[in-house]
Design a protein around this motif. Structure first.
Motif, PDB file in Angstrom:
ATOM      1  N   ALA A 134       0.836  -1.199   0.000  1.00 46.06           N
ATOM      2  CA  ALA A 134       0.000   0.000   0.000  1.00 46.06           C
ATOM      3  C   ALA A 134       0.867   1.242   0.000  1.00 46.06           C
ATOM      4  O   ALA A 134       2.075   1.188   0.254  1.00 46.06           O
ATOM      5  N   ASP A 135       0.232   2.391  -0.268  1.00 41.92           N
ATOM      6  CA  ASP A 135       0.940   3.669  -0.139  1.00 41.92           C
ATOM      7  C   ASP A 135       1.180   3.955   1.347  1.00 41.92           C
ATOM      8  O   ASP A 135       0.607   3.293   2.216  1.00 41.92           O
ATOM      9  N   PRO A 136       2.021   4.953   1.677  1.00 45.59           N
ATOM     10  CA  PRO A 136       2.391   5.168   3.083  1.00 45.59           C
ATOM     11  C   PRO A 136       1.363   5.912   3.917  1.00 45.59           C
ATOM     12  O   PRO A 136       1.528   6.015   5.136  1.00 45.59           O
ATOM     13  N   PHE A 137       0.327   6.445   3.298  1.00 43.61           N
ATOM     14  CA  PHE A 137      -0.630   7.224   4.075  1.00 43.61           C
ATOM     15  C   PHE A 137      -1.488   6.325   4.962  1.00 43.61           C
ATOM     16  O   PHE A 137      -1.825   5.197   4.604  1.00 43.61           O
ATOM     17  N   LEU A 138      -1.841   6.860   6.123  1.00 47.16           N
ATOM     18  CA  LEU A 138      -2.556   6.068   7.126  1.00 47.16           C
ATOM     19  C   LEU A 138      -3.955   6.585   7.419  1.00 47.16           C
ATOM     20  O   LEU A 138      -4.797   5.842   7.912  1.00 47.16           O
ATOM     21  N   SER A 139      -4.213   7.868   7.139  1.00 46.86           N
ATOM     22  CA  SER A 139      -5.475   8.479   7.570  1.00 46.86           C
ATOM     23  C   SER A 139      -6.239   9.174   6.453  1.00 46.86           C
ATOM     24  O   SER A 139      -6.355  10.396   6.446  1.00 46.86           O
ATOM     25  N   PRO A 140      -6.767   8.474   5.455  1.00 43.28           N
ATOM     26  CA  PRO A 140      -6.724   7.010   5.283  1.00 43.28           C
ATOM     27  C   PRO A 140      -5.648   6.599   4.269  1.00 43.28           C
ATOM     28  O   PRO A 140      -5.052   7.446   3.612  1.00 43.28           O
ATOM     29  N   CYS A 141      -5.447   5.285   4.151  1.00 37.74           N
ATOM     30  CA  CYS A 141      -4.651   4.742   3.046  1.00 37.74           C
ATOM     31  C   CYS A 141      -5.390   5.035   1.740  1.00 37.74           C
ATOM     32  O   CYS A 141      -6.612   4.990   1.683  1.00 37.74           O
ATOM     33  N   VAL A 142      -4.625   5.353   0.689  1.00 34.60           N
ATOM     34  CA  VAL A 142      -5.235   5.746  -0.587  1.00 34.60           C
ATOM     35  C   VAL A 142      -5.296   4.575  -1.565  1.00 34.60           C
ATOM     36  O   VAL A 142      -6.301   4.354  -2.240  1.00 34.60           O
ATOM     37  N   ALA A 143      -4.211   3.805  -1.663  1.00 32.90           N
ATOM     38  CA  ALA A 143      -4.126   2.754  -2.684  1.00 32.90           C
ATOM     39  C   ALA A 143      -3.554   1.472  -2.085  1.00 32.90           C
ATOM     40  O   ALA A 143      -2.499   1.496  -1.449  1.00 32.90           O
ATOM     41  N   LYS A 144      -4.269   0.373  -2.292  1.00 30.78           N
ATOM     42  CA  LYS A 144      -3.774  -0.940  -1.879  1.00 30.78           C
ATOM     43  C   LYS A 144      -3.660  -1.832  -3.110  1.00 30.78           C
ATOM     44  O   LYS A 144      -4.466  -1.731  -4.026  1.00 30.78           O
ATOM     45  N   SER A 145      -2.657  -2.701  -3.106  1.00 27.01           N
ATOM     46  CA  SER A 145      -2.384  -3.533  -4.290  1.00 27.01           C
ATOM     47  C   SER A 145      -3.180  -4.829  -4.323  1.00 27.01           C
ATOM     48  O   SER A 145      -3.266  -5.474  -5.358  1.00 27.01           O
ATOM     49  N   GLY A 146      -3.700  -5.241  -3.191  1.00 32.68           N
ATOM     50  CA  GLY A 146      -4.338  -6.555  -3.103  1.00 32.68           C
ATOM     51  C   GLY A 146      -3.393  -7.649  -2.634  1.00 32.68           C
ATOM     52  O   GLY A 146      -3.810  -8.805  -2.461  1.00 32.68           O
ATOM     53  N   LEU A 147      -2.116  -7.310  -2.416  1.00 33.54           N
ATOM     54  CA  LEU A 147      -1.138  -8.313  -1.983  1.00 33.54           C
ATOM     55  C   LEU A 147      -1.510  -8.908  -0.633  1.00 33.54           C
ATOM     56  O   LEU A 147      -1.440 -10.127  -0.448  1.00 33.54           O
ATOM     57  N   ALA A 148      -1.908  -8.075   0.309  1.00 39.17           N
ATOM     58  CA  ALA A 148      -2.251  -8.583   1.638  1.00 39.17           C
ATOM     59  C   ALA A 148      -3.382  -9.609   1.548  1.00 39.17           C
ATOM     60  O   ALA A 148      -3.329 -10.663   2.195  1.00 39.17           O
ATOM     61  N   LYS A 149      -4.395  -9.316   0.750  1.00 36.00           N
ATOM     62  CA  LYS A 149      -5.528 -10.239   0.610  1.00 36.00           C
ATOM     63  C   LYS A 149      -5.072 -11.572   0.010  1.00 36.00           C
ATOM     64  O   LYS A 149      -5.486 -12.646   0.474  1.00 36.00           O
ATOM     65  N   LEU A 150      -4.213 -11.507  -1.018  1.00 33.17           N
ATOM     66  CA  LEU A 150      -3.699 -12.746  -1.617  1.00 33.17           C
ATOM     67  C   LEU A 150      -3.012 -13.616  -0.575  1.00 33.17           C
ATOM     68  O   LEU A 150      -3.220 -14.832  -0.522  1.00 33.17           O
ATOM     69  N   LEU A 151      -2.184 -12.995   0.254  1.00 29.03           N
ATOM     70  CA  LEU A 151      -1.433 -13.743   1.263  1.00 29.03           C
ATOM     71  C   LEU A 151      -2.356 -14.289   2.347  1.00 29.03           C
ATOM     72  O   LEU A 151      -2.260 -15.462   2.729  1.00 29.03           O
ATOM     73  N   HIS A 152      -3.255 -13.452   2.841  1.00 25.73           N
ATOM     74  CA  HIS A 152      -4.166 -13.902   3.900  1.00 25.73           C
ATOM     75  C   HIS A 152      -5.109 -14.995   3.394  1.00 25.73           C
ATOM     76  O   HIS A 152      -5.388 -15.964   4.105  1.00 25.73           O
ATOM     77  N   ASP A 153      -5.580 -14.845   2.159  1.00 18.51           N
ATOM     78  CA  ASP A 153      -6.506 -15.846   1.614  1.00 18.51           C
ATOM     79  C   ASP A 153      -5.863 -17.229   1.504  1.00 18.51           C
ATOM     80  O   ASP A 153      -6.550 -18.252   1.568  1.00 18.51           O
ATOM     81  N   LYS A 154      -4.553 -17.263   1.322  1.00 17.81           N
ATOM     82  CA  LYS A 154      -3.820 -18.532   1.225  1.00 17.81           C
ATOM     83  C   LYS A 154      -3.374 -19.053   2.591  1.00 17.81           C
ATOM     84  O   LYS A 154      -2.732 -20.102   2.672  1.00 17.81           O
ATOM     85  N   GLY A 155      -3.685 -18.297   3.635  1.00 14.23           N
ATOM     86  CA  GLY A 155      -3.286 -18.724   4.968  1.00 14.23           C
ATOM     87  C   GLY A 155      -1.800 -18.609   5.228  1.00 14.23           C
ATOM     88  O   GLY A 155      -1.236 -19.337   6.063  1.00 14.23           O
ATOM     89  N   ILE A 156      -1.143 -17.704   4.535  1.00 11.67           N
ATOM     90  CA  ILE A 156       0.309 -17.538   4.678  1.00 11.67           C
ATOM     91  C   ILE A 156       0.655 -17.084   6.096  1.00 11.67           C
ATOM     92  O   ILE A 156      -0.016 -16.223   6.668  1.00 11.67           O
ATOM     93  N   THR A 157       1.707 -17.672   6.649  1.00 13.06           N
ATOM     94  CA  THR A 157       2.206 -17.280   7.975  1.00 13.06           C
ATOM     95  C   THR A 157       3.532 -16.549   7.889  1.00 13.06           C
ATOM     96  O   THR A 157       3.829 -15.682   8.715  1.00 13.06           O
ATOM     97  N   ASP A 158       4.348 -16.919   6.899  1.00 15.56           N
ATOM     98  CA  ASP A 158       5.714 -16.406   6.782  1.00 15.56           C
ATOM     99  C   ASP A 158       5.952 -15.857   5.379  1.00 15.56           C
ATOM    100  O   ASP A 158       5.651 -16.537   4.387  1.00 15.56           O
TER     101      ASP A 158
END
Length: 229
Positions: A134-158
């Motif tokens: 994602a971009d560095p902004f926090l309040s709010p974040c502006v753009a997310k790539s979808g990478l986090a969702k890909l990893l979480h959906d696969k149950g990735i731990t590491d």
């Protein structure tokens, strides 16, 4: 304890590599043989990321007025387009990884056929986005790539991170990976920095955040290899 590892290969693209890259990292191409070796290992998920900018991206010095528009030297204040009270100082760069140009392509010697997903980042012209999450902004974040969702959906731990450049996109991808809850390791031999002198600061950040810097023969890589047994 569960061990579901992913490999995230950051921005191994023509514009970040000699001989013709607009923002070439010294010896950038030399990381590819080791990354290809890593791609042969049984990571549950293997992802390659791409910087993929529009031609009018805010990080390009050419899109700012002189005299403060010197690539590599000038800094610009970037304000969160969704919150005028949040801003960051960001370095300006030559035009690079523009959508549809040869410079945006992954290196031909990278074994992309072994990659499960390619994630594009940096498409919002209004914000810088070093991290593959994602971009560095926090309040709010502006753009997310979808990478986090890909990893979480696969149950990735590491998450194991490799690629370019060690002091920019690899750095911020690793730090965001920790924030997303993943045990995160950067494979030092599989990265190269823009500025080697800046790596001391990066390593200090890793230590504070809990990012582990490892080498190819580390115990955690051996653990990945054993997944195929």
């Amino acid at each position: 304890m569960a061990f579901v590892p992913a490999l995230v290969i950051v921005d191994v693209q023509e514009d970040f590599c000699p001989p013709n890259g607009a923002l070439a990292v010294t010896d950038g191409r030399t990381v590819v043989p080791l990354i290809n070796e890593l791609l042969d290992l049984p990571f549950v998920l293997k992802i390659a990321t791409k910087d993929f900018h529009p031609h009018d991206h805010i990080s390009f010095a050419s899109n700012h007025p002189p005299p403060n528009n010197k690539p590599f030297e000038s800094l610009a204040t970037i304000t969160n387009p969704l919150n005028p009270n949040e801003s960051i100082e960001s370095r300006l760069w030559p035009d690079h990884c523009v959508q549809g140009t040869p410079g945006s392509e992954l290196l031909p010697e990278l074994r992309v056929d072994k990659v499960h997903e390619v994630v594009e980042k940096g498409q919002d012209k209004r914000v810088e986005m070093y991290s593959a999450f994602a971009d560095p902004f926090l309040s709010p974040c502006v753009a997310k790539s979808g990478l986090a969702k890909l990893l979480h959906d696969k149950g990735i731990t590491d998450v194991f991170v490799a690629g370019l450049a060690a002091d920019y996109c690899v750095r911020y991808t690793a730090l965001d990976s920790v924030k997303e809850g993943f045990k995160t390791r950067v494979i030092g031999e599989a990265t190269k920095p823009v500025s080697p002198e800046g790596m001391k600061e990066v390593l200090e950040e890793y230590k504070k955040a809990g990012v582990e810097l490892i080498e190819r023969d580390s115990e955690s890589i051996e653990r990945v290899k054993k997944l195929s047994e």
